[in-house]
Design a protein around this motif. Structure first.
Motif, PDB file in Angstrom:
ATOM      1  N   GLU A  33       0.881  -0.991  -0.012  1.00  0.00           N
ATOM      2  CA  GLU A  33       0.101   0.050  -0.441  1.00  0.00           C
ATOM      3  C   GLU A  33       0.825   1.397   0.051  1.00  0.00           C
ATOM      4  OE1 GLU A  33      -3.324  -0.254   2.897  1.00  0.00           O
ATOM      5  OE2 GLU A  33      -3.125  -1.761   3.071  1.00  0.00           O
ATOM      6  N   PHE A  34       0.440   2.425  -0.329  1.00  0.00           N
ATOM      7  CA  PHE A  34       1.055   3.893  -0.771  1.00  0.00           C
ATOM      8  C   PHE A  34       0.590   4.825   0.450  1.00  0.00           C
ATOM      9  CE2 PHE A  34       2.359   7.680  -2.380  1.00  0.00           C
ATOM     10  CZ  PHE A  34       4.065   7.496  -2.281  1.00  0.00           C
ATOM     11  N   LEU A  35       0.946   5.568   0.745  1.00  0.00           N
ATOM     12  CA  LEU A  35       0.538   6.603   1.750  1.00  0.00           C
ATOM     13  C   LEU A  35       1.525   7.675   1.919  1.00  0.00           C
ATOM     14  CD1 LEU A  35      -0.840   8.455   4.072  1.00  0.00           C
ATOM     15  CD2 LEU A  35       0.723   7.216   6.154  1.00  0.00           C
ATOM     16  N   LEU A  36       1.079   9.018   1.192  1.00  0.00           N
ATOM     17  CA  LEU A  36       2.011  10.233   1.085  1.00  0.00           C
ATOM     18  C   LEU A  36       1.650  11.035   2.319  1.00  0.00           C
ATOM     19  CD1 LEU A  36       3.524  11.283  -1.536  1.00  0.00           C
ATOM     20  CD2 LEU A  36       1.715  13.093  -1.732  1.00  0.00           C
ATOM     21  N   VAL A  37       2.988  10.788   3.251  1.00  0.00           N
ATOM     22  CA  VAL A  37       2.946  11.974   3.509  1.00  0.00           C
ATOM     23  C   VAL A  37       3.737  13.104   3.933  1.00  0.00           C
ATOM     24  CG1 VAL A  37       4.028  12.298   6.307  1.00  0.00           C
ATOM     25  CG2 VAL A  37       3.266   9.825   5.652  1.00  0.00           C
ATOM     26  N   PHE A  43      -4.213   6.620  -3.524  1.00  0.00           N
ATOM     27  CA  PHE A  43      -3.581   6.522  -2.792  1.00  0.00           C
ATOM     28  C   PHE A  43      -3.598   7.714  -1.249  1.00  0.00           C
ATOM     29  CE2 PHE A  43      -1.059   8.746  -5.667  1.00  0.00           C
ATOM     30  CZ  PHE A  43      -0.972  10.227  -4.557  1.00  0.00           C
ATOM     31  N   PRO A  44      -3.841   7.427  -0.149  1.00  0.00           N
ATOM     32  CA  PRO A  44      -4.134   8.796   1.071  1.00  0.00           C
ATOM     33  C   PRO A  44      -2.998   9.393   0.804  1.00  0.00           C
ATOM     34  CG  PRO A  44      -4.106   6.917   1.843  1.00  0.00           C
ATOM     35  CD  PRO A  44      -3.625   6.236   0.223  1.00  0.00           C
ATOM     36  N   ILE A  45      -3.238  11.131   1.105  1.00  0.00           N
ATOM     37  CA  ILE A  45      -2.245  11.927   1.240  1.00  0.00           C
ATOM     38  C   ILE A  45      -2.455  12.841   3.349  1.00  0.00           C
ATOM     39  CG2 ILE A  45      -1.203  14.003   1.190  1.00  0.00           C
ATOM     40  CD1 ILE A  45      -2.416  13.344  -2.087  1.00  0.00           C
ATOM     41  N   LYS A  46      -1.363  12.410   3.718  1.00  0.00           N
ATOM     42  CA  LYS A  46      -1.405  12.790   5.427  1.00  0.00           C
ATOM     43  C   LYS A  46      -0.206  13.563   5.536  1.00  0.00           C
ATOM     44  CE  LYS A  46      -1.629  12.862   9.710  1.00  0.00           C
ATOM     45  NZ  LYS A  46      -2.744  14.287   9.951  1.00  0.00           N
ATOM     46  N   SER A  47      -1.097  15.018   5.593  1.00  0.00           N
ATOM     47  CA  SER A  47      -0.097  16.213   5.740  1.00  0.00           C
ATOM     48  C   SER A  47       0.553  16.542   7.737  1.00  0.00           C
ATOM     49  CB  SER A  47      -1.128  17.835   6.456  1.00  0.00           C
ATOM     50  OG  SER A  47      -0.249  18.788   6.852  1.00  0.00           O
ATOM     51  N   LEU A  48       1.302  16.488   8.193  1.00  0.00           N
ATOM     52  CA  LEU A  48       1.491  16.325   9.513  1.00  0.00           C
ATOM     53  C   LEU A  48       1.668  17.700   9.678  1.00  0.00           C
ATOM     54  CD1 LEU A  48       4.983  13.435   9.414  1.00  0.00           C
ATOM     55  CD2 LEU A  48       1.691  13.435   9.946  1.00  0.00           C
TER      56      LEU A  48
END
Length: 182
Positions: free
Chosen positions: A81-85, A130-135
């Motif tokens: 799976e892929f997650l862009l952080v 794919f999901p994108i998560k901003s920190l």
């Protein structure tokens, strides 16, 4: 002793004294130093993305997105799976972090569009597979300090731990992994 501290401080850390006599660090060609023209302004370094509105920098971010999409495809091709952080830079959440940043000369304080790339990733989140998560929200909410080195904008061990926990919490909340060990 407090009155003498400014005079004696160079002798506390010989490395600091040695650095004072070294020539300034020259950025690696092609990485930190390049030229790109935006609206007739020739930008000399990679921080140009913070100085122009999103409609002007979008082509550069679209190019980045094309690379990210390819990485996501490759990850899925091998069964992952892929997650862009999307992490912030220290100056986007704190004015106390990295007080002696060696690269600070390349940007101004409070660049006018320093959050535009977060807007870009928010805008395209529904268009990608794919999901994108901003920190950025986690960094803005924390009272942990320092999270980067004093002279270098990279995360220190506590910063790495903080990011790992934030990502683990995100994945755990979505059922992708077990709970994060804090």
């Amino acid at each position: 002793l407090k009155l003498a501290a400014p005079i004696l401080s160079p002798f506390y850390r010989p490395v600091d004294v040695f650095r004072r006599f070294q020539p300034p660090r020259t950025p690696a060609p092609g990485y930190l130093k390049f030229e790109v023209a935006i609206d007739g302004v020739v930008e000399p370094n990679r921080w140009f993305i913070l100085r122009h509105p999103l409609e002007k920098t979008r082509p550069f971010l679209d190019a980045t997105l094309s690379y990210v999409r390819e990485i996501a495809r490759e990850a899925r091709a091998v069964g992952s799976e892929f997650l862009l952080v999307v992490p912030p830079r220290y100056f986007q959440w704190s004015d106390r972090e990295c007080p002696k940043d060696w690269a600070a000369y390349m940007r101004d304080l409070n660049e006018p569009y320093e959050y535009a790339y977060f807007e870009f990733w928010d805008d395209i989140a529904d268009e990608v597979d794919f999901p994108i998560k901003s920190l950025l929200p986690e960094f803005r909410a924390t009272d942990k300090f320092p999270l980067v080195f004093e002279r270098d904008a990279h995360w220190n061990p506590e910063g790495n731990r903080f990011v790992a926990e934030a990502i683990a919490d995100y994945l755990s909340a979505r059922g992708r992994i077990g709970g994060a060990p804090h």
